[in-house]
Design an enzyme around this catalytic site. Structure first.
Site, PDB file in Angstrom:
ATOM      1  N   CYS A  79       0.829  -1.206   0.000  1.00 35.90           N
ATOM      2  CA  CYS A  79       0.000   0.000   0.000  1.00 35.90           C
ATOM      3  C   CYS A  79       0.872   1.269   0.000  1.00 35.90           C
ATOM      4  O   CYS A  79       1.493   1.577  -1.004  1.00 35.90           O
ATOM      5  CB  CYS A  79      -0.977  -0.030   1.164  1.00 35.90           C
ATOM      6  SG  CYS A  79      -2.386   1.096   0.923  1.00 35.90           S
ATOM      7  N   HIS A 167      -3.785  -5.053   0.677  1.00 31.38           N
ATOM      8  CA  HIS A 167      -3.243  -5.535   1.951  1.00 31.38           C
ATOM      9  C   HIS A 167      -3.307  -7.068   1.994  1.00 31.38           C
ATOM     10  O   HIS A 167      -4.363  -7.640   2.289  1.00 31.38           O
ATOM     11  CB  HIS A 167      -4.034  -4.946   3.124  1.00 31.38           C
ATOM     12  CG  HIS A 167      -3.760  -3.500   3.358  1.00 31.38           C
ATOM     13  ND1 HIS A 167      -2.729  -3.052   4.151  1.00 31.38           N
ATOM     14  CD2 HIS A 167      -4.372  -2.394   2.871  1.00 31.38           C
ATOM     15  CE1 HIS A 167      -2.719  -1.729   4.161  1.00 31.38           C
ATOM     16  NE2 HIS A 167      -3.702  -1.313   3.389  1.00 31.38           N
ATOM     17  N   GLU A 169      -2.114  -9.000   4.171  1.00 29.79           N
ATOM     18  CA  GLU A 169      -2.054  -9.511   5.542  1.00 29.79           C
ATOM     19  C   GLU A 169      -3.419  -9.663   6.200  1.00 29.79           C
ATOM     20  O   GLU A 169      -3.535 -10.313   7.226  1.00 29.79           O
ATOM     21  CB  GLU A 169      -1.179  -8.594   6.409  1.00 29.79           C
ATOM     22  CG  GLU A 169      -1.750  -7.217   6.714  1.00 29.79           C
ATOM     23  CD  GLU A 169      -1.510  -6.174   5.637  1.00 29.79           C
ATOM     24  OE1 GLU A 169      -1.743  -4.989   5.899  1.00 29.79           O
ATOM     25  OE2 GLU A 169      -1.084  -6.554   4.519  1.00 29.79           O
TER      26      GLU A 169
END
Length: 509
Positions: A79, A167, A169
């Site tokens: 990001c 993202h 994660e």
């Protein structure tokens, strides 16, 4: 030397999630502020640049020397990290034509080891208002979405340098952890040898070298962190660890003796101190929640300090500090004022002049539990619900008295045991009972009663930062209510708290 991934923190709310995802892949990582100098050594295998609430185009945008990093190691920008990398190498980042938040579909446009075993159309999670309009010369697009042209890219030559606009994660990026694993293993060459057994053997060896034949004192609470930390220190130095477990009068029912018995089974050298009357005297007449917290914390320090001075030649203080507390104190938003006032023994007096031993300071809570399982610590200790440092003192609204503690302990034991017997205990993050400063009229047999009200609380959560009230079965709640009212003389009404956090907190005080 342990292999390591470094995560540069630019202030994203998701940075800890990146670290946890890396650790779940059995790769050791550390989070460091974006502006802290990097120590390059043989163990450092790669660098991940986190997201950020900032824009790379702000005059005061957070900067890092991405070019130098990319000359030395594989780098993955996430990001903000992807935008910073693109801009650093001559690309263009501007406001998005369409702000993109939430779920999106990543279309993988080119074969690359970063996307090994990832479907060509994969759900990912976006959270950005800027976007990469033009890539630098010598960079190629790997993937896009319907809204943005550059969702993933790489540098064509040199060491691997990647950027992801999404993202990987977070939970909603369905194959995100697969992408991270590819970066860690296929790109950086990590061997995935970060396991609980590996951590235990390394930590015990390091503790033996650090402590030698000196003595360590430790305040124990019966909780997960302090118990695992004490067990590790004990494995390293044996009886040279002196534990002190204080009964502050606001523990759960029978907890003092049960915890001491458990410590004995683990072979720990622990002294139990019954200081209940001392705490009740200090709490008499006090009703303000913060004042009660300070009294309980301050009195604990007083009792611990007194007991500590009875042991000679102490050089170290053991603590169960874990990684989220360390990260908080190093936040890019500025150091936090203090670790939570009830966290372990964070407020011990400077006059003790002891060096700290914190064997868990680089572990997340779930990792502490996995280490505890490997150490053979009982399941009931490792997986019990969080319990506030001030204990039942902040679950008794108003003044704390010995009689009120007894009422709450009895009701809480019935509730907790009921959750365990019904198989519901493991489905909630935290549960407990609250004694309200309210009496109401009831009828028992032919007699009128005027007794206290108990509130039951149970929430579901991932980390305690947000929480929803647990939808426990009505039949279960009815049975618990009957059992409490029939068995705890002094309580004639039970209510259930259906407030979520926010706006409410998990604890009532």
């Amino acid at each position: 030397m342990t292999e390591k991934i470094l995560i540069l923190d630019f202030g994203s709310q998701y940075t800890q999630l990146i670290a946890r995802a890396v650790r779940e892949a059995n790769v050791y990582c550390e989070i460091t502020p974006f502006n802290k100098p990097i120590e390059y050594n043989a163990g450092l295998k790669g660098i991940i640049l986190s997201g950020s609430p900032f824009s790379v185009n702000q005059p005061d945008a957070l900067q890092a020397d991405v070019k130098t990093m990319a000359e030395k190691l594989p780098v993955l920008g996430v990001c903000y990290g992807a935008q910073l990398t693109a801009k650093t190498f001559g690309g263009r980042v501007d406001k998005s034509d369409k702000r993109e938040y939430g779920r999106a579909t990543l279309q993988v446009l080119a074969q690359d080891i970063l996307f090994n075993d990832v479907t060509t159309a994969s759900q990912v999670w976006m959270s950005h208002s800027d976007t990469i309009k033009e890539l630098p010369a010598g960079f190629s697009i790997l993937g896009n979405t319907e809204s943005i042209p550059v969702a993933a890219y790489k540098r064509d030559g040199g060491l691997p340098l990647y950027g992801l606009q999404f993202h990987p994660e977070v939970y909603h990026s369905v194959e995100g952890k697969k992408i991270l694993r590819n970066f860690l293993v296929e790109v950086c060459g990590c061997t995935q040898n970060w396991t609980p057994a590996h951590f235990i053997s390394d930590t015990i060896a390091a503790l033996k070298q650090q402590i030698g034949d000196k003595r360590v004192i430790m305040a124990l609470s019966g909780g997960v962190d302090s118990t695992v930390a004490a067990t590790l220190i004990h494995r390293a130095i044996g009886k040279n660890l002196f534990g002190i477990f204080v009964d502050n009068g606001v523990l759960r029912k029978n907890e003092f003796q049960e915890v001491l018995d458990m410590y004995a089974i683990l072979g720990l050298n622990v002294k139990g101190v019954d200081a209940r009357e001392h705490f009740y005297t200090k709490l008499a007449g006090k009703t303000d929640p913060e004042e009660k917290r300070k009294i309980i914390g301050g009195t604990f320090i007083e009792v611990f300090d007194k007991e500590a001075h009875r042991i000679e030649n102490i050089d170290y203080l053991g603590q169960g500090t874990i990684y989220p507390d360390v990260i908080e104190s190093l936040s890019v938003h500025g150091p936090s004022a203090t670790i939570k006032s009830h966290h372990n023994v964070g407020g011990l007096p400077d006059t003790m002049k002891l060096s700290l031993i914190e064997p868990l300071r680089m572990l997340f809570k779930d990792e502490v539990r996995r280490v505890g399982v490997e150490l053979g610590i009982p399941h009931d200790i490792l997986f019990r619900h969080p319990f506030p440092g001030p204990g039942l003192g902040i679950r008794i609204l108003g003044e704390v008295t010995e009689e009120k503690v007894r009422l709450l302990q009895d009701a809480d034991a019935i509730y907790t045991n009921g959750l365990k017997k019904s198989g519901l205990y493991a489905t909630v993050w935290q549960a407990g009972t609250i004694l309200l400063p309210v009496k109401s009229v009831g009828v028992m047999g032919d007699e009128r009663t005027y007794e206290y009200t108990i509130a039951l609380r149970a929430v579901t959560s991932v980390d305690g930062m947000t929480a929803d009230w647990a939808h426990l079965p009505y039949d279960f709640l009815a049975n618990i209510s009957n059992e409490i009212i029939n068995n705890v003389k002094g309580i004639n009404r039970v209510v259930y708290d259906i407030s979520s956090k926010p706006p409410a907190t998990i604890e009532w005080e």
